[in-house]
Design a protein around this motif. Structure first.
Motif, PDB file in Angstrom:
ATOM      1  N   VAL A  56       4.630   3.714   5.569  1.00  0.00           N
ATOM      2  CA  VAL A  56       5.439   4.224   6.785  1.00  0.00           C
ATOM      3  C   VAL A  56       6.144   5.023   6.191  1.00  0.00           C
ATOM      4  CG1 VAL A  56       7.006   3.810   8.595  1.00  0.00           C
ATOM      5  CG2 VAL A  56       5.274   2.338   8.389  1.00  0.00           C
ATOM      6  N   ALA A  57       7.236   4.849   5.181  1.00  0.00           N
ATOM      7  CA  ALA A  57       8.156   5.842   4.701  1.00  0.00           C
ATOM      8  C   ALA A  57       7.560   6.970   3.715  1.00  0.00           C
ATOM      9  CB  ALA A  57       8.919   4.996   3.629  1.00  0.00           C
ATOM     10  N   GLU A  58       6.276   6.774   3.306  1.00  0.00           N
ATOM     11  CA  GLU A  58       5.697   7.904   2.520  1.00  0.00           C
ATOM     12  C   GLU A  58       4.128   8.029   2.854  1.00  0.00           C
ATOM     13  OE1 GLU A  58       7.406   9.514   0.287  1.00  0.00           O
ATOM     14  OE2 GLU A  58       9.048   8.446  -0.014  1.00  0.00           O
ATOM     15  N   PRO A  59       4.005   8.837   3.879  1.00  0.00           N
ATOM     16  CA  PRO A  59       2.690   8.815   4.608  1.00  0.00           C
ATOM     17  C   PRO A  59       1.723   9.276   3.682  1.00  0.00           C
ATOM     18  CG  PRO A  59       4.169   9.495   6.273  1.00  0.00           C
ATOM     19  CD  PRO A  59       4.938   9.586   4.950  1.00  0.00           C
ATOM     20  N   LEU A  60       2.123  10.161   2.687  1.00  0.00           N
ATOM     21  CA  LEU A  60       1.223  10.998   1.887  1.00  0.00           C
ATOM     22  C   LEU A  60       0.961  10.197   0.519  1.00  0.00           C
ATOM     23  CD1 LEU A  60       1.959  14.778   2.663  1.00  0.00           C
ATOM     24  CD2 LEU A  60      -0.305  13.548   2.617  1.00  0.00           C
ATOM     25  N   ARG A  61       1.602   9.005   0.424  1.00  0.00           N
ATOM     26  CA  ARG A  61       1.631   8.442  -0.897  1.00  0.00           C
ATOM     27  C   ARG A  61       0.284   8.182  -1.443  1.00  0.00           C
ATOM     28  NH1 ARG A  61       3.242   1.932  -0.523  1.00  0.00           N
ATOM     29  NH2 ARG A  61       1.167   2.440   0.664  1.00  0.00           N
ATOM     30  N   GLY A  62      -0.026   8.492  -2.413  1.00  0.00           N
ATOM     31  CA  GLY A  62      -1.305   8.114  -3.350  1.00  0.00           C
ATOM     32  C   GLY A  62      -2.300   8.793  -2.715  1.00  0.00           C
ATOM     33  N   ARG A  63      -2.147  10.070  -1.915  1.00  0.00           N
ATOM     34  CA  ARG A  63      -3.224  10.799  -1.339  1.00  0.00           C
ATOM     35  C   ARG A  63      -3.311  12.351  -1.963  1.00  0.00           C
ATOM     36  NH1 ARG A  63      -4.751   9.254   3.962  1.00  0.00           N
ATOM     37  NH2 ARG A  63      -3.317   7.570   4.990  1.00  0.00           N
ATOM     38  N   SER A  64      -4.571  12.837  -2.228  1.00  0.00           N
ATOM     39  CA  SER A  64      -4.633  14.207  -2.779  1.00  0.00           C
ATOM     40  C   SER A  64      -5.885  14.845  -2.086  1.00  0.00           C
ATOM     41  CB  SER A  64      -4.892  13.937  -4.280  1.00  0.00           C
ATOM     42  OG  SER A  64      -6.042  13.339  -4.483  1.00  0.00           O
ATOM     43  N   PHE A  65      -5.845  16.102  -2.090  1.00  0.00           N
ATOM     44  CA  PHE A  65      -6.800  16.861  -1.389  1.00  0.00           C
ATOM     45  C   PHE A  65      -7.552  17.943  -2.285  1.00  0.00           C
ATOM     46  CE2 PHE A  65      -3.613  14.988   1.398  1.00  0.00           C
ATOM     47  CZ  PHE A  65      -4.258  14.277   2.367  1.00  0.00           C
TER      48      PHE A  65
ATOM     49  N   ALA B 244      -6.307  19.029   8.026  1.00  0.00           N
ATOM     50  CA  ALA B 244      -6.989  18.458   8.861  1.00  0.00           C
ATOM     51  C   ALA B 244      -6.309  17.070   9.012  1.00  0.00           C
ATOM     52  CB  ALA B 244      -8.516  18.187   8.379  1.00  0.00           C
ATOM     53  N   TRP B 245      -5.951  16.342   7.788  1.00  0.00           N
ATOM     54  CA  TRP B 245      -5.149  15.314   7.529  1.00  0.00           C
ATOM     55  C   TRP B 245      -3.901  15.424   8.518  1.00  0.00           C
ATOM     56  CZ3 TRP B 245      -0.362  14.006   6.229  1.00  0.00           C
ATOM     57  CH2 TRP B 245       0.015  12.656   6.183  1.00  0.00           C
ATOM     58  N   TRP B 246      -3.329  16.287   8.102  1.00  0.00           N
ATOM     59  CA  TRP B 246      -2.035  16.632   9.061  1.00  0.00           C
ATOM     60  C   TRP B 246      -2.143  16.563  10.387  1.00  0.00           C
ATOM     61  CZ3 TRP B 246       1.366  21.509   8.928  1.00  0.00           C
ATOM     62  CH2 TRP B 246       2.591  21.443   9.495  1.00  0.00           C
ATOM     63  N   ALA B 247      -3.262  17.348  11.068  1.00  0.00           N
ATOM     64  CA  ALA B 247      -3.314  17.304  12.624  1.00  0.00           C
ATOM     65  C   ALA B 247      -3.640  16.036  13.018  1.00  0.00           C
ATOM     66  CB  ALA B 247      -4.940  18.334  12.731  1.00  0.00           C
ATOM     67  N   ARG B 248      -4.468  15.010  12.396  1.00  0.00           N
ATOM     68  CA  ARG B 248      -4.553  13.955  12.730  1.00  0.00           C
ATOM     69  C   ARG B 248      -3.481  12.853  12.812  1.00  0.00           C
ATOM     70  NH1 ARG B 248      -9.183  14.361   9.112  1.00  0.00           N
ATOM     71  NH2 ARG B 248      -7.905  13.206   7.582  1.00  0.00           N
ATOM     72  N   HIS B 249      -2.458  13.219  11.695  1.00  0.00           N
ATOM     73  CA  HIS B 249      -1.281  12.363  11.481  1.00  0.00           C
ATOM     74  C   HIS B 249      -0.103  12.886  12.731  1.00  0.00           C
ATOM     75  CE1 HIS B 249       2.540  11.196   9.827  1.00  0.00           C
ATOM     76  NE2 HIS B 249       2.887  12.198   9.942  1.00  0.00           N
ATOM     77  N   LEU B 250      -0.261  14.234  13.026  1.00  0.00           N
ATOM     78  CA  LEU B 250       0.918  14.442  14.082  1.00  0.00           C
ATOM     79  C   LEU B 250       0.056  14.146  15.677  1.00  0.00           C
ATOM     80  CD1 LEU B 250       1.161  18.253  13.254  1.00  0.00           C
ATOM     81  CD2 LEU B 250       2.928  16.508  12.921  1.00  0.00           C
TER      82      LEU B 250
END
Length: 654
Positions: free
Chosen positions: A394-403, A411-417
Motif C-alpha cells: 500500500v505504501a509503495e505501489p511500485l515496490r519490486g516492479r520494473s518495466f 499502462a500500469w499507471w492507468a490501471r492504478h488510477l
C-alpha cells in the motif's frame, strides 16, 4: 502600507491591547474567541489584525487566486465558527459553517460573483474553489467585527510583521530598542508588552501578541540557470508563466501541491475536461511526474457517516500509553494502530467477499488476537493473498516492479488510477477505502499520544516524521477523486507522463524503466516546506529565535546519554500556547497557534470540521482566554470567563 479598510491618516501611536499576526483561519478564530469571551469594561479593548494578504482569507485562501484551485475537503467539512459539538465554557454557535453560508448566499446573492455562482449549484459533497472559501472567511471576519460592538475595536493593517520584541516598563534599562515611550505600563523591570515592527517601517506597541502565521516560508533557493528551478511553496506563488508551451517540465511530488500545479498548467492555460477526456489548448508544457513513491497520493475517500471498527487503540489504552514516562511510537503505539487498520480492512473483506474466504470464522478469530506473531500467522492463513492487507505494498505501489518500456509503465499507471478512483467512490466502502477511513478516524488518539510529551525525540523523527506522516497523507490525505480522474485524462491525452521514482543521484532518470530519462527545461518542487523554525529563512517566527525571544521545541532523549532532539516547532507551553523563552520560562502575553507548532501539536495544518469538537477551536479559545486574563489588569475591567486548567480537548474525528 496603510490599513486597506480605512482612509490614510496619521498613525495612532497609542498602545493596543492585542496584535494578531496572521489573518487566515486561525487568526480569525482567535479574534472570534476574543469577541465571544470578552465582557464590557471601562473602555473597549483594542485589537489589530496584521497580514500582508487580504484579511480573513489570508495567503492560502485569498480571493484573487485562479478558480481552478479547489479545496481538498468537501463543503460540509469546513467551518471557522465553533458549533454545539465544541465543548467550551464560552459561547459557541456564533456564526455559520461554510455549508450554511453557501446556502444563505444562494438565496440572497453575494458581491463575489465566483462565490455566488458556486453557491447556486453547490452541494455538501462538492469541492469549492479556494477563493470561495476565502470569501466565506472574509465575511466571517466582518461578522466578528460587527459582533464585537463596544467590547473590542478591531483594526486591520495590511503589512507584514518582521519582528516582535519584548518591551519593559518605562525607565527600565532592559527596555527594547524602539518607541519605548509608547510601551504599556507595567511593574518596574517586568515586561510590559511587545513592540511589533512592520515591513512598512511602522511600529505597534501591544500588551499581547498572538502569532497565527501559518506555514513558514522556504529559504531562498540558490540561483540556477538550467534547468529553471521553482522551489516548493504555495501553488499561487510559482512563476508558472515562465514555463513556455511545449517545455519539458519535471514535476516532483505526488501530493496536493502537485495536483494544484497540474490544474494551473492545464485548465489554467485554456484546456478543458469533458465527457470524452481532455482537450488541450496547445499552451500546455509536456509534464513528467516523479515522486519518492513514484505515484501520486490516493484519491480522498468521501464516505460521510462511515466509521471503522476500533478494538485495540481504545481510549483506555491511549490513556495508559500517554501516562508512561517514555513512549516509542514504533514499539508502543504502532502495533495497536496496525491491528485496528487490519480490523478495518478485513471487516470489509468479510462483508464484501465472504465467498472468497476459506473459513470466515477463522479470519474473525484471527482479528480478535492481540498484536504479535500468532496474530500475523493466523491472518496469513485465513486470508488469501488477493485479499490480504499488505501495508508495504500500500505504501509503495511500485515496490519490486520494473518495466521494459515506458508504455508498460503508462499502462500500469492507468490501471492504478482507475482502481484508485473506483475504491474512493464506491459506496460499499471496499477495503482500501476503509483503510483510509480508519487512518483519519485514529487521528485524535494519535494526536494525544504524539503530543503527550513522553514520546522520545528519536522516535518522533524516525517514526512520525520519517514514516507515519507520509504514509497517512498518502493513503488518506489526497486530492478529490475528480482530480485523479483528470490526471487519468491527461495521461490519455499525452500531456502527462509518469517517470516513476527517480534513480538516486539523478534528476530525471527513472528507477523502474531502464533507459527512461528526461532532460527537463524546468523543475517544479510541488510541496510545501516542512516546519522547521531552526532553518535559515525569512519570517517573524525565525526572527524570534534569532533575537533570543523564543526557542525551538525539543523532545526528550530516548536514553540517559542522548541529547533532546528538536522537532522543528516553535516551543510553547502546551496548555495555553505561551511562547517559551530560551531559558524555558513562558512569556506572559506572547502566544502562538497553528502550523509553526507542528511537533508540540500534531496535524496543525488541518482546519475545523463541523460536528467534531474540533481541536482547532480548543487551541484558539484557550489562547483568547489567557490573552484576556493577561491584559485585564491594565485595561479597565475586561475579563474572560474562568477557564479550568486542563489539556486541550481532543476532537472525536476529523
Amino acid at each position: 502600507m496603510n490599513d486597506s479598510a480605512v482612509p490614510a491618516q496619521a498613525p495612532d501611536r497609542r498602545p493596543v491591547d492585542a496584535v494578531v499576526v496572521g489573518a487566515g483561519p486561525r487568526g480569525v478564530s482567535v479574534l472570534e474567541r476574543l469577541v465571544a469571551r470578552a465582557v464590557p469594561g471601562d473602555r473597549p479593548l483594542r485589537a489589530v489584525l496584521v497580514d500582508p494578504y487580504p484579511p480573513g482569507a489570508g495567503r492560502v485562501w485569498r480571493r484573487d487566486q485562479p478558480p481552478q484551485l479547489l479545496m481538498n475537503t468537501m463543503v460540509a467539512d469546513n467551518t471557522v465558527f465553533p458549533d454545539g459539538s465544541v465543548r467550551l465554557d464560552a459561547p459557541v454557535d456564533t456564526g455559520p459553517t461554510f455549508s450554511e453560508w453557501l446556502r444563505a448566499i444562494a438565496g440572497k446573492g453575494h458581491p463575489d460573483s465566483t462565490a455566488a455562482e458556486f453557491a447556486a449549484r453547490a452541494h455538501d459533497r462538492d469541492y469549492a474553489p479556494r477563493r470561495v472559501y476565502g470569501a466565506y472567511l472574509s465575511d466571517a471576519l466582518e461578522r466578528i467585527r460587527a459582533a464585537a460592538g463596544d467590547r473590542i475595536r478591531i483594526a486591520v493593517r495590511t503589512a507584514a510583521v518582521v519582528r516582535v520584541t519584548p518591551l519593559a516598563a518605562p525607565g527600565d534599562a532592559s527596555t527594547a530598542p524602539g518607541d519605548a515611550s509608547a510601551a504599556p505600563a507595567g511593574a518596574s523591570g517586568a515586561p510590559a508588552g511587545y513592540q511589533v515592527v512592520l515591513d512598512d517601517g511602522d511600529r505597534l506597541a501591544a500588551r499581547a501578541v498572538v502569532l497565527a502565521t501559518g506555514h513558514l516560508d522556504a529559504p531562498a533557493a540558490p540561483p540556477r540557470r538550467e534547468p529553471l528551478h521553482l522551489p516548493g511553496g504555495h501553488p499561487t506563488d510559482y512563476a508558472l508563466d515562465t514555463i513556455a508551451p511545449g517545455a519539458r517540465v519535471l514535476l516532483r511530488g505526488g501530493g496536493l501541491n502537485a495536483f494544484d500545479v497540474l490544474a494551473l498548467l492545464t485548465l489554467g492555460r485554456g484546456g478543458r475536461f469533458g465527457e470524452h477526456g481532455y482537450t488541450p489548448s496547445g499552451r500546455e508544457p509536456r509534464i513528467w511526474i516523479t515522486s519518492r513513491r513514484g505515484v501520486p497520493f490516493h484519491a480522498r475517500v468521501d464516505a460521510p457517516g462511515v466509521t471503522a471498527p476500533v478494538a485495540f487503540l481504545t481510549p483506555e489504552r491511549v490513556a495508559a500509553l500517554a501516562a508512561r514516562d517514555r513512549l516509542d511510537f514504533r514499539a508502543d503505539v504502532l502495533p495497536w494502530l496496525l491491528a485496528d487498520l487490519e480490523l478495518a480492512w478485513y471487516d470489509r473483506v468479510l462483508e464484501l467477499h465472504p465467498g472468497h474466504l476459506p473459513d470466515p470464522g477463522a479470519l474473525r478469530r484471527a482479528l480478535a488476537e492481540p498484536p504479535g506473531p500468532d496474530r500475523e500467522a493466523a491472518l496469513r492463513t485465513a486470508a488469501p493473498a488477493a485479499l490480504r492487507l499488505d501495508l508495504e505494498a500500500v505504501a509503495e505501489p511500485l515496490r519490486g516492479r520494473s518495466f521494459a518500456r515506458p508504455a508498460e509503465l503508462d499502462a500500469w499507471w492507468a490501471r492504478h488510477l482507475d482502481a484508485d478512483v473506483a475504491a474512493a467512490t464506491d459506496p460499499r466502502v471496499p477495503p482500501a477505502a476503509a483503510l483510509a477511513v480508519a487512518i483519519r478516524q485514529a487521528r485524535p488518539a494519535l494526536r494525544r499520544l504524539i503530543t503527550a510529551g513522553n514520546l522520545s525525540g528519536a522516535s518522533y523523527r524516525r517514526d512520525v516524521l520519517g514514516w507515519f506522516n507520509g504514509f497517512a497523507n498518502f493513503v488518506s490525505g489526497g486530492p478529490p477523486a475528480l482530480r485523479v480522474r483528470q490526471l487519468r485524462a491527461l495521461l490519455d491525452a499525452g500531456v502527462v507522463r509518469l517517470l516513476g521514482p527517480a534513480r538516486p543521484g539523478t534528476l530525471g532518470e527513472s528507477a523502474v524503466v531502464a533507459g527512461l530519462s528526461v532532460r527537463p527545461d524546468a523543475v517544479i518542487d510541488a510541496w510545501l516546506p516542512g516546519t522547521d523554525v531552526t532553518t535559515d529563512g525569512p519570517g517573524v517566527v525565525r526572527r524570534l529565535l534569532a533575537d533570543g525571544v523564543a526557542r525551538p521545541h525539543r523532545l526528550p532523549p530516548a536514553g540517559p546519554d542522548a541529547e533532546p532532539l528538536p522537532t522543528g516547532a516553535l516551543d510553547v507551553r502546551p496548555a495555553d500556547g505561551r511562547v517559551r523563552r530560551p531559558d524555558g520560562t513562558a512569556h506572559r502575553a506572547l502566544f502562538a497557534v497553528g502550523v509553526p507548532l507542528e511537533g508540540v501539536r500534531w496535524t496543525t495544518a488541518i482546519g475545523a470540521r463541523p460536528g467534531t469538537n474540533a481541536d482547532f477551536f480548543h487551541e484558539t479559545d484557550r489562547v483568547a482566554a489567557e490573552l484576556l486574563r493577561a491584559v485585564a489588569p491594565s485595561q479597565g475591567g475586561h475579563t474572560a470567563a474562568p477557564v479550568p486548567r486542563r489539556p486541550l480537548t481532543e476532537e472525536r474525528q476529523q
